[in-house]
Design an enzyme around this catalytic site. Structure first.
Site, PDB file in Angstrom:
ATOM      1  N   THR A 198       0.837  -1.211   0.000  1.00  0.00           N
ATOM      2  CA  THR A 198       0.000   0.000   0.000  1.00  0.00           C
ATOM      3  C   THR A 198       0.870   1.259   0.000  1.00  0.00           C
ATOM      4  O   THR A 198       0.700   2.135   0.849  1.00  0.00           O
ATOM      5  CB  THR A 198      -0.933   0.044   1.236  1.00  0.00           C
ATOM      6  OG1 THR A 198      -0.115   0.031   2.421  1.00  0.00           O
ATOM      7  CG2 THR A 198      -1.897  -1.108   1.266  1.00  0.00           C
ATOM      8  N   LEU A 240      -0.433   4.925   0.713  1.00  0.00           N
ATOM      9  CA  LEU A 240      -1.811   4.842   1.213  1.00  0.00           C
ATOM     10  C   LEU A 240      -1.808   4.157   2.574  1.00  0.00           C
ATOM     11  O   LEU A 240      -1.052   3.202   2.780  1.00  0.00           O
ATOM     12  CB  LEU A 240      -2.674   4.004   0.262  1.00  0.00           C
ATOM     13  CG  LEU A 240      -2.978   4.605  -1.104  1.00  0.00           C
ATOM     14  CD1 LEU A 240      -3.593   3.556  -2.016  1.00  0.00           C
ATOM     15  CD2 LEU A 240      -3.930   5.798  -0.941  1.00  0.00           C
ATOM     16  N   ASP A 246      16.499  -4.179  21.773  1.00  0.00           N
ATOM     17  CA  ASP A 246      15.794  -3.667  20.597  1.00  0.00           C
ATOM     18  C   ASP A 246      14.411  -4.263  20.512  1.00  0.00           C
ATOM     19  O   ASP A 246      14.264  -5.416  20.093  1.00  0.00           O
ATOM     20  CB  ASP A 246      16.602  -4.022  19.341  1.00  0.00           C
ATOM     21  CG  ASP A 246      15.973  -3.519  18.057  1.00  0.00           C
ATOM     22  OD1 ASP A 246      14.990  -2.766  18.111  1.00  0.00           O
ATOM     23  OD2 ASP A 246      16.486  -3.889  16.977  1.00  0.00           O
ATOM     24  N   GLU A 266       7.824  -2.302  13.155  1.00  0.00           N
ATOM     25  CA  GLU A 266       8.992  -1.553  12.683  1.00  0.00           C
ATOM     26  C   GLU A 266      10.007  -2.479  12.068  1.00  0.00           C
ATOM     27  O   GLU A 266      10.669  -2.140  11.082  1.00  0.00           O
ATOM     28  CB  GLU A 266       9.615  -0.774  13.847  1.00  0.00           C
ATOM     29  CG  GLU A 266      10.718   0.195  13.433  1.00  0.00           C
ATOM     30  CD  GLU A 266      12.137  -0.370  13.559  1.00  0.00           C
ATOM     31  OE1 GLU A 266      13.086   0.385  13.290  1.00  0.00           O
ATOM     32  OE2 GLU A 266      12.312  -1.561  13.912  1.00  0.00           O
ATOM     33  N   GLU A 267      10.157  -3.656  12.685  1.00  0.00           N
ATOM     34  CA  GLU A 267      11.228  -4.556  12.238  1.00  0.00           C
ATOM     35  C   GLU A 267      11.028  -5.017  10.796  1.00  0.00           C
ATOM     36  O   GLU A 267      11.970  -5.410  10.126  1.00  0.00           O
ATOM     37  CB  GLU A 267      11.335  -5.764  13.173  1.00  0.00           C
ATOM     38  CG  GLU A 267      11.820  -5.420  14.591  1.00  0.00           C
ATOM     39  CD  GLU A 267      13.257  -4.889  14.636  1.00  0.00           C
ATOM     40  OE1 GLU A 267      13.869  -4.697  13.575  1.00  0.00           O
ATOM     41  OE2 GLU A 267      13.759  -4.643  15.747  1.00  0.00           O
ATOM     42  N   GLU A 309       2.693   3.920   7.972  1.00  0.00           N
ATOM     43  CA  GLU A 309       1.251   3.941   7.693  1.00  0.00           C
ATOM     44  C   GLU A 309       0.582   5.102   8.424  1.00  0.00           C
ATOM     45  O   GLU A 309      -0.320   5.746   7.889  1.00  0.00           O
ATOM     46  CB  GLU A 309       0.611   2.604   8.081  1.00  0.00           C
ATOM     47  CG  GLU A 309       1.146   1.407   7.293  1.00  0.00           C
ATOM     48  CD  GLU A 309       1.144   1.640   5.790  1.00  0.00           C
ATOM     49  OE1 GLU A 309       0.081   1.938   5.239  1.00  0.00           O
ATOM     50  OE2 GLU A 309       2.227   1.541   5.159  1.00  0.00           O
ATOM     51  N   ASP A 317      14.649   4.532  19.894  1.00  0.00           N
ATOM     52  CA  ASP A 317      14.430   3.126  19.553  1.00  0.00           C
ATOM     53  C   ASP A 317      15.243   2.318  20.562  1.00  0.00           C
ATOM     54  O   ASP A 317      14.852   2.214  21.722  1.00  0.00           O
ATOM     55  CB  ASP A 317      14.853   2.914  18.091  1.00  0.00           C
ATOM     56  CG  ASP A 317      14.640   1.492  17.587  1.00  0.00           C
ATOM     57  OD1 ASP A 317      14.494   0.584  18.412  1.00  0.00           O
ATOM     58  OD2 ASP A 317      14.644   1.295  16.353  1.00  0.00           O
ATOM     59  N   HIS A 330      19.049  -8.555  17.079  1.00  0.00           N
ATOM     60  CA  HIS A 330      18.105  -9.346  16.260  1.00  0.00           C
ATOM     61  C   HIS A 330      18.255 -10.858  16.437  1.00  0.00           C
ATOM     62  O   HIS A 330      17.852 -11.625  15.565  1.00  0.00           O
ATOM     63  CB  HIS A 330      18.210  -8.967  14.777  1.00  0.00           C
ATOM     64  CG  HIS A 330      17.594  -7.634  14.453  1.00  0.00           C
ATOM     65  ND1 HIS A 330      17.294  -7.254  13.171  1.00  0.00           N
ATOM     66  CD2 HIS A 330      17.204  -6.603  15.248  1.00  0.00           C
ATOM     67  CE1 HIS A 330      16.781  -6.029  13.186  1.00  0.00           C
ATOM     68  NE2 HIS A 330      16.726  -5.614  14.439  1.00  0.00           N
TER      69      HIS A 330
END
Lengths: 702, 702
Positions: free
Chosen positions: A221, A224, A341, A379-380, A388, A408, A508
């Protein structure tokens, strides 16, 4: 420009909780991958905290989107196999962390994977491709290595995740493996007893997960908001996904593969800290688990899923200018437990909101302007929740947002502050940093500590801490690049003299746990406290100051340095093509003069007793300056990037990105058609700077 | 929403000069084609008037651009020849007005031409192609007429000027002639003694000049201000120029050509008021000046020239909110004398500025907000002066402009007001119109006179005058379409029951002179006075009212009507393609609710004594609403058009233009791929309306 201290709540962040920061265990005790039940449980936790009667805010609510995420298949885990010429599987690797501390097992620990990498089972000879940059593949090609149909083993760093696959595919590579070299993350340490839980180092089985999507925002999207009814691209037509299957692995498995490669030795700069020579392949030498002609098969079973993702908003209504917003945000979703994180940032967010909410409920404070606290989702996967949100409320946010503050990861390490942002926020960060004590026993302010670690000589201020610039590494990206809102990111970070780690080692992975934080990152949570006080002070200065603490004249230094780079490194080349930098010089000068004069007018106003409308008019000039650098038509191929000063720069000259990139494309044997674009980009910057200067001049100087 | 009358200068326009308006002779006594010496002389006249000590403004200055204009060659006039099969010239026409009143001669009367039509000397059989629409050429093609290499004779109307050449070229036509049919302009009258100077009718030799460029703004610096150093497209690479030579001619010459055509008779609807049957060609029947195989040769010697063009700005600084601008403008350049177009508007501009300047210099008045009066250059070539200005000051104007008022031709005729604009300006126009007497002896207000000529039944207000919408016919186009500023155009116009003329008959000809105005358009200049009072009242309401007189809830009616058209005319079709209008219904409802509630909040505020910041916040919501409808990524192929409600609509359904156009492209045998774009356009409108509603809600309702 002066920086009045907040008039109402002078130093509320003295009250920032000492260790332990209360919510930190709750935030990271379970994995909370975007859109997972635990992610939703944290949404409820935030709503409850922000709705609390004693320490809550004016309002708390969710904003939800239906976004396209990518997950590995629990039933068919991604797999790496070594396959003999007869098709027999000689060896198999299941990318997965070893359960070292009891937290790396369980169904909620998502298998390491490359989000948005397409499913597939490519099989071919293995090659080693260093960081997977375009130059790296070109080097292999130049060695006469046939890359067609190979599997490329690459290491994290240098190129973005998705870029490795994009570059590989250009050379015919069929699949990509990405590992973390202990030389890049552990300062060379690689044995189990040298790594977590014995040090902050990444264990051999640790794998960095991550999004391999090239852009940000929901992939189907673009531009949008991803509401259920919104138009969606067919995911087969969406751009920015890796073109070939990719899978990250740990260095334990990478060593096994890489150390068995045959072929030419790798160049010295390609070597990491694995315990062997690095060879390029293609293919293996004969050995225990390998035969000379054995191939590597990468089985990726990732699938795309539309999922609900929530942002949580906490609102504090402004008392005097409720239509001016200071937005402060962090993401909520993690890859696994995410104690660093993002929970280190979420803990700061909650602690700030607790302090402010308590004042608010007591009735002793209400900011001049409105404050919006945001916990972003997904976010990841590519800054999806925040992007959005900016798409949905584009006009409202663009009209009214004073600044965006991002925290963050709040604490990468406990050595020094790291501040990133556009030039107008430097001064407010400095002011806060001068006022707050650094963690530890040095007795220094955060500012005085910071300047010892990273500094530069400013033509205007002399020696000052170095601020970083903003790329697209966290949720500030849509705010600065798409909306043109002055933005910043604040954290505590490393002593770079003590480690060359690319980032904190368990980033991560399933080893980013509270235990890790408590043992190695910030044992007494004093750096968390320091960041909370910093961010809180910045937030209050922006929301409470009569005059906005945005120092627009600090842009002049950036413009000068960009201009000088253009003159020194591109001037002669441009002259050869009859393109003059004269108009750019004039535009920079006009900007400087207008910004300086505005600063003087504000000083003068501050000496008198300006009426609220006069202050509002000046503040609007300050707030809106960053918008004047947006040109949505400047870079039609760059999704969301409209800021003519901070768009991605691929050209090597440290100047205006449009100019740098166009020059780098034009200055090739086949670039003669491209010089028109160089001139166009120059004119775009000149027009932006002239337009910006026009907004800084006295408002009745029409 | 209430409309407080201006608090300071209640009715200054009672003072608007009675006949004769002083500057009108000076303005139109000589031709003043864009960038000509006389155009520059008028620049000086404006600077002098606006710098006057007794009746001048705070400041007057020029803003100059170097723009690409197009002119015929004085040495090689454009020519139409009839050429026999042996190459002999049988007859020749020099497009040029007959010197009927002594003002149609002289070197400053530019030869009639099609500005930006390329030079060339195409020769071929003549065909008649009606208005030169795509359907018209398709009709000829369907008749089996070989259009390849022909010269098409077309009449003005229906299709835009440039569009006739674009359509023609698609069918292989080599050159285009365009004439004005007396049936379209003179209510059928065509003899010299029926036309000017004996009536307001167009004489047989009159030729409508005009720009045949498809876009607006300087053609070689799209989106960039046309400064001397700006990047310019090679004019060979510029888009929007007619693809083939074109030349306008008078109906005297057109009759000679058209009445000698052979071939099929033209359809009834293609017939005008020339004194013969209309045949389609190709080629002539044998006759006096023609032979059966004679061809028409069109010699066009136009050339492109970079010229300096000036805008003149007159500034009145606001007393309270100098950073809020009301911009009022009209172009200065004409094709020849331009007594109507544009000098009738320039006279109003100067009269307004005289009245306001006198008050200002007396020290009895200063508006709350700043006023910018603008005399635009090179409008006739494609709104060039105003467009370059909006490009140069994009950010400043977009941040701060309350509204744009355009008065181009102020008096087309003296029957009734014509108001065009976006919905928020309807109420301020109505308020002014109710207060001011209409010209003539009726005793009616302008409003009560207007409603007799053109009205509609509003679901909200009952019977009201019909406002028109804004296309791209004058300098409001960049303000509304590119910047999203609420805009309007005000004029006095025809009694449509008395004439069906396409426009006033001498439009863009050498017969548009002061004598013409004094004899036929507005003999006592009372309509000029009425427009000056109207425009002045609107200007003062916008610049002086405490609350801005922009009624945003009037957008609801437009949205409802667009929505209903979509439901009635597209709903079933969309459903077949699984596209629901539900989200659009919801978005319109949200807009309505938010706009109504805002109106109520303003009413409530007006009852109390709101502080200046409260009013400013509400006014910002009103001012910026129109901006929220801009989406620069909605129509990537439409230059400057970003307003999702007012972009050009080519689809036949009177609904949101993006939706209408996408549906019209999709709903064809080969359109299946286009349904995704339909859904995308629907989502764009939904997002814009939802975003707009969000800006209208209480500012702390985040």
């Amino acid at each position: 420009m002066g920086l009045p201290t907040p008039p109402v709540a002078q130093q509320p962040f003295a009250d920032v909780a000492a260790l332990p920061l209360p919510p930190r265990r709750e935030l990271s005790q379970q994995p909370h991958l975007a859109s997972s039940p635990r992610d939703e449980a944290l949404v409820q936790l935030l709503l409850q905290r922000w709705g609390d009667q004693v320490s809550g805010l004016d309002e708390a609510r969710t904003v939800e989107y239906e976004v396209l995420l990518s997950f590995p298949s629990p039933e068919h885990p991604n797999l790496i196999e070594v396959v003999g010429p007869d098709g027999a599987v000689l060896h198999s690797y299941l990318p997965k962390e070893e359960n070292v501390t009891g937290e790396q097992g369980g169904p909620d620990v998502v298998q390491p994977y490359a989000a948005y990498a397409p499913p597939g089972t490519p099989q071919g000879l293995l090659i080693y491709a260093n960081h997977g940059t375009e130059d790296d593949f070109q080097y292999l090609f130049n060695q006469g290595i046939n890359l067609q149909g190979t599997i490329a083993l690459t290491r994290y760093g240098m190129a973005g995740r998705g870029a490795k696959a994009v570059n590989a595919a250009k050379y015919g590579v069929a699949g990509v493996l990405v590992y973390t070299d202990p030389g890049d993350i552990n300062d060379g340490r690689s044995f189990p007893n040298e790594t977590f839980p014995y040090s902050w180092g990444l264990p051999p089985s640790g794998v960095e997960r991550g999004s391999y999507y090239e852009y940000f925002g929901d992939p189907v999207t673009p531009y949008l908001p991803a509401h259920p009814s919104s138009f969606r691209l067919d995911s087969n037509n969406a751009s920015g996904f890796p073109p070939i299957p990719a899978q990250p692995i740990g260095f334990r498995d990478a060593e096994d593969l890489l150390c068995n490669l045959r072929g030419l030795p790798a160049p010295v700069s390609w070597k990491g800290a694995l315990h062997c020579e690095y060879h390029l392949g293609p293919g293996f030498k004969s050995g225990e688990n390998f035969t000379a002609d054995s191939q590597v098969k990468v089985s990726v079973h990732n699938r795309l899923e539309l999922r609900n993702s929530s942002n949580v908003l906490g609102i504090i209504r402004g008392a005097v200018e409720p239509d001016r917003y200071v937005v402060y945000g962090n993401h909520r979703d993690s890859w696994v437990h995410g104690a660093v994180d993002p929970s280190s940032g979420t803990a700061v967010l909650l602690e700030l909101s607790r302090v402010l909410g308590t004042l608010l409920k007591k009735g002793t404070w209400r900011p001049r302007r409105s404050i919006v606290l945001a916990s972003w989702g997904a976010e990841e996967f590519g800054l999806i929740g925040s992007t959005e949100f900016t798409e949905e409320f584009f006009s409202k946010l663009q009209e009214r947002t004073v600044a965006y503050i991002n925290v963050d990861i709040s604490v990468f390490a406990n050595a020094t502050l790291r501040g990133q942002g556009t030039p107008p926020v430097q001064s407010v960060i400095f002011s806060a940093a001068k006022e707050i004590s650094s963690p530890g026993s040095s007795g220094l302010s955060i500012y005085d500590n910071w300047i010892r670690y990273t500094n530069r000589s400013s033509p205007v201020y002399g020696l000052i801490p170095s601020m970083g610039t903003l790329g697209a590494g966290s949720d500030y990206a849509p705010f600065i690049h798409f909306l043109g809102i002055s933005s910043m990111d604040i954290a505590y970070t490393y002593d770079r003299s003590k480690t060359s780690a690319r980032i904190y080692p368990t980033y991560h992975t399933a080893f980013d746990t509270l235990e890790y934080v408590e043992k190695f990152v910030d044992p007494d949570f004093s750096s968390h406290q320091a960041v909370a006080r910093m961010a809180g002070s910045v937030l209050l200065r922006l929301s409470d100051s009569f005059f906005l603490p945005l120092k627009v004249s600090d842009y002049s230094e950036t413009l000068r340095s960009f201009l000088q780079a253009a003159q020194q490194d591109l001037g002669a080349l441009l002259e050869q093509h009859s393109i003059s930098l004269g108009p750019l010089v004039t535009a920079v000068e006009k900007f400087e003069a207008a910004a300086t004069a505005l600063g003087q007018r504000i000083s003068d106003l501050q000496k008198g007793s300006p009426d609220p409308l006069q202050v509002r008019m000046v503040n609007d000039q300050l707030m809106l300056l960053e918008r004047t650098f947006l040109n949505p038509r400047a870079f039609p191929k760059e999704r969301y990037y409209s800021h003519v000063l901070w768009a991605p720069r691929t050209g090597s000259v440290a100047t205006f990105p449009g100019l740098a990139n166009a020059c780098s494309r034009a200055n090739t044997p086949h670039g003669s058609e491209e010089w028109a674009e160089v001139h166009r980009q120059l004119s775009i910057v000149v027009a932006a700077l002239e337009g910006a200067a026009a907004t800084l001049r006295p408002v009745d100087d029409l």
